[in-house]
Design a protein around this motif. Structure first.
Motif, short mmCIF file in Angstrom:
data_model
loop_
_atom_site.label_atom_id
_atom_site.label_comp_id
_atom_site.label_asym_id
_atom_site.label_seq_id
_atom_site.Cartn_x
_atom_site.Cartn_y
_atom_site.Cartn_z
N ASN A 34 1.44 -10.69 6.71
CA ASN A 34 1.59 -10.08 5.39
C ASN A 34 2.93 -9.38 5.21
O ASN A 34 3.17 -8.76 4.18
CB ASN A 34 0.46 -9.07 5.15
CG ASN A 34 -0.89 -9.73 5.08
OD1 ASN A 34 -1.04 -10.81 4.54
ND2 ASN A 34 -1.88 -9.10 5.68
N GLU A 35 3.78 -9.43 6.23
CA GLU A 35 5.07 -8.75 6.21
C GLU A 35 4.90 -7.25 5.91
O GLU A 35 5.68 -6.65 5.19
CB GLU A 35 6.02 -9.41 5.22
CG GLU A 35 6.29 -10.86 5.57
CD GLU A 35 7.18 -11.58 4.57
OE1 GLU A 35 7.53 -11.01 3.51
OE2 GLU A 35 7.52 -12.73 4.84
N ALA A 36 3.84 -6.68 6.50
CA ALA A 36 3.54 -5.26 6.29
C ALA A 36 4.32 -4.35 7.25
O ALA A 36 4.40 -3.15 7.03
CB ALA A 36 2.04 -5.02 6.47
N ILE A 37 4.88 -4.92 8.29
CA ILE A 37 5.57 -4.12 9.32
C ILE A 37 7.07 -4.15 9.06
O ILE A 37 7.65 -5.21 8.80
CB ILE A 37 5.24 -4.66 10.72
CG1 ILE A 37 3.73 -4.57 10.96
CG2 ILE A 37 6.02 -3.88 11.79
CD1 ILE A 37 3.26 -5.19 12.25
N TYR A 38 7.67 -2.98 9.12
CA TYR A 38 9.11 -2.86 8.87
C TYR A 38 9.68 -1.77 9.77
O TYR A 38 8.96 -0.91 10.27
CB TYR A 38 9.38 -2.54 7.40
CG TYR A 38 8.78 -1.23 6.96
CD1 TYR A 38 9.55 -0.06 6.94
CD2 TYR A 38 7.44 -1.13 6.59
CE1 TYR A 38 8.99 1.16 6.55
CE2 TYR A 38 6.88 0.07 6.20
CZ TYR A 38 7.67 1.22 6.18
OH TYR A 38 7.12 2.41 5.82
N MET A 39 10.99 -1.80 9.97
CA MET A 39 11.63 -0.78 10.77
C MET A 39 11.76 0.49 9.93
O MET A 39 12.38 0.47 8.87
CB MET A 39 13.01 -1.25 11.24
CG MET A 39 13.77 -0.20 12.03
SD MET A 39 12.83 0.58 13.37
CE MET A 39 13.24 -0.46 14.72
N GLY A 40 11.16 1.55 10.41
CA GLY A 40 11.26 2.84 9.75
C GLY A 40 12.50 3.57 10.22
O GLY A 40 13.41 2.98 10.80
N GLU A 41 12.51 4.86 10.00
CA GLU A 41 13.67 5.66 10.39
C GLU A 41 13.88 5.67 11.91
O GLU A 41 15.00 5.56 12.39
CB GLU A 41 13.50 7.09 9.88
CG GLU A 41 14.77 7.89 9.89
CD GLU A 41 14.60 9.22 9.18
OE1 GLU A 41 14.97 10.23 9.78
OE2 GLU A 41 14.11 9.23 8.03
N LEU A 42 12.78 5.79 12.67
CA LEU A 42 12.89 5.84 14.13
C LEU A 42 12.13 4.73 14.84
O LEU A 42 12.57 4.25 15.89
CB LEU A 42 12.37 7.19 14.65
CG LEU A 42 13.11 8.44 14.18
CD1 LEU A 42 12.40 9.69 14.65
CD2 LEU A 42 14.55 8.41 14.67
N ASP A 53 -14.70 -6.14 3.25
CA ASP A 53 -14.63 -6.74 1.91
C ASP A 53 -13.38 -6.28 1.16
O ASP A 53 -12.74 -7.07 0.46
CB ASP A 53 -15.88 -6.41 1.10
CG ASP A 53 -17.12 -7.14 1.60
OD1 ASP A 53 -16.97 -8.15 2.33
OD2 ASP A 53 -18.24 -6.70 1.28
N GLN A 54 -13.03 -5.00 1.28
CA GLN A 54 -11.84 -4.49 0.63
C GLN A 54 -10.58 -5.14 1.21
O GLN A 54 -9.65 -5.48 0.47
CB GLN A 54 -11.75 -2.97 0.77
CG GLN A 54 -12.77 -2.23 -0.06
CD GLN A 54 -12.79 -0.75 0.25
OE1 GLN A 54 -12.82 -0.35 1.42
NE2 GLN A 54 -12.76 0.08 -0.78
N LEU A 55 -10.56 -5.32 2.53
CA LEU A 55 -9.42 -5.97 3.18
C LEU A 55 -9.32 -7.43 2.75
O LEU A 55 -8.22 -7.94 2.52
CB LEU A 55 -9.52 -5.84 4.70
CG LEU A 55 -9.33 -4.43 5.24
CD1 LEU A 55 -9.73 -4.37 6.71
CD2 LEU A 55 -7.90 -3.94 5.05
N MET A 56 -10.45 -8.11 2.61
CA MET A 56 -10.45 -9.49 2.15
C MET A 56 -9.95 -9.58 0.70
O MET A 56 -9.17 -10.47 0.36
CB MET A 56 -11.84 -10.12 2.27
CG MET A 56 -11.89 -11.59 1.85
SD MET A 56 -10.73 -12.67 2.72
CE MET A 56 -11.66 -13.01 4.20
N ASP A 57 -10.38 -8.64 -0.14
CA ASP A 57 -9.89 -8.62 -1.52
C ASP A 57 -8.38 -8.41 -1.55
O ASP A 57 -7.67 -9.04 -2.35
CB ASP A 57 -10.58 -7.51 -2.32
CG ASP A 57 -12.03 -7.83 -2.66
OD1 ASP A 57 -12.44 -9.01 -2.55
OD2 ASP A 57 -12.76 -6.88 -3.02
N CYS A 104 -5.02 -8.48 9.39
CA CYS A 104 -4.95 -9.93 9.54
C CYS A 104 -6.19 -10.66 9.02
O CYS A 104 -6.34 -11.87 9.24
CB CYS A 104 -4.63 -10.35 10.98
SG CYS A 104 -2.92 -9.95 11.45
N ILE A 105 -7.08 -9.95 8.33
CA ILE A 105 -8.25 -10.61 7.73
C ILE A 105 -7.73 -11.64 6.72
O ILE A 105 -6.84 -11.35 5.93
CB ILE A 105 -9.18 -9.56 7.08
CG1 ILE A 105 -9.89 -8.78 8.18
CG2 ILE A 105 -10.16 -10.21 6.10
CD1 ILE A 105 -10.75 -7.65 7.72
N GLY A 106 -8.28 -12.82 6.80
CA GLY A 106 -7.84 -13.93 5.97
C GLY A 106 -6.84 -14.81 6.68
O GLY A 106 -6.62 -15.95 6.27
#
Length: 87
Positions: free
Chosen positions: A21-29, A70-74, A41-43
């Motif tokens: 889902n490209e949810a992970i990114y480099m933060g400040e540290l 169910d919320q994660l699947m939605d 990773c549901i779905g």
């Protein structure tokens, strides 16, 4: 629930490319997870890929972002629909 990355992160760069889902990114540290994009990773997979590949086991469930299966699947369905309309 969404996941989050703790301060034990060693910035090994393993989690970011395996997130569908490209949810992970480099933060400040350290790397961070955008809870609005994390579906555990549901779905996509049977288990969260970031947790599976993390060598230091620093990606627990985020108690501040509680969501049911169910919320994660939605969320997965909405993210997939958005991705398909932007292509």
């Amino acid at each position: 629930m969404s996941l989050y990355i703790t301060d034990e992160c060693i910035n090994c760069d393993v989690c970011e490319p395996v997130c569908p889902n490209e949810a992970i990114y480099m933060g400040e540290l350290i790397y961070e997870i955008n809870p609005s994009l994390c579906t555990e990773c549901i779905g996509h997979h049977d288990q969260p890929q970031c947790q599976l590949f993390c060598p230091v086991d620093c990606i627990p469930l985020d108690p501040q972002h509680v969501e049911s299966h169910d919320q994660l699947m939605d969320k997965f369905k909405k993210l997939t629909a958005q991705k398909n309309t932007s292509n």
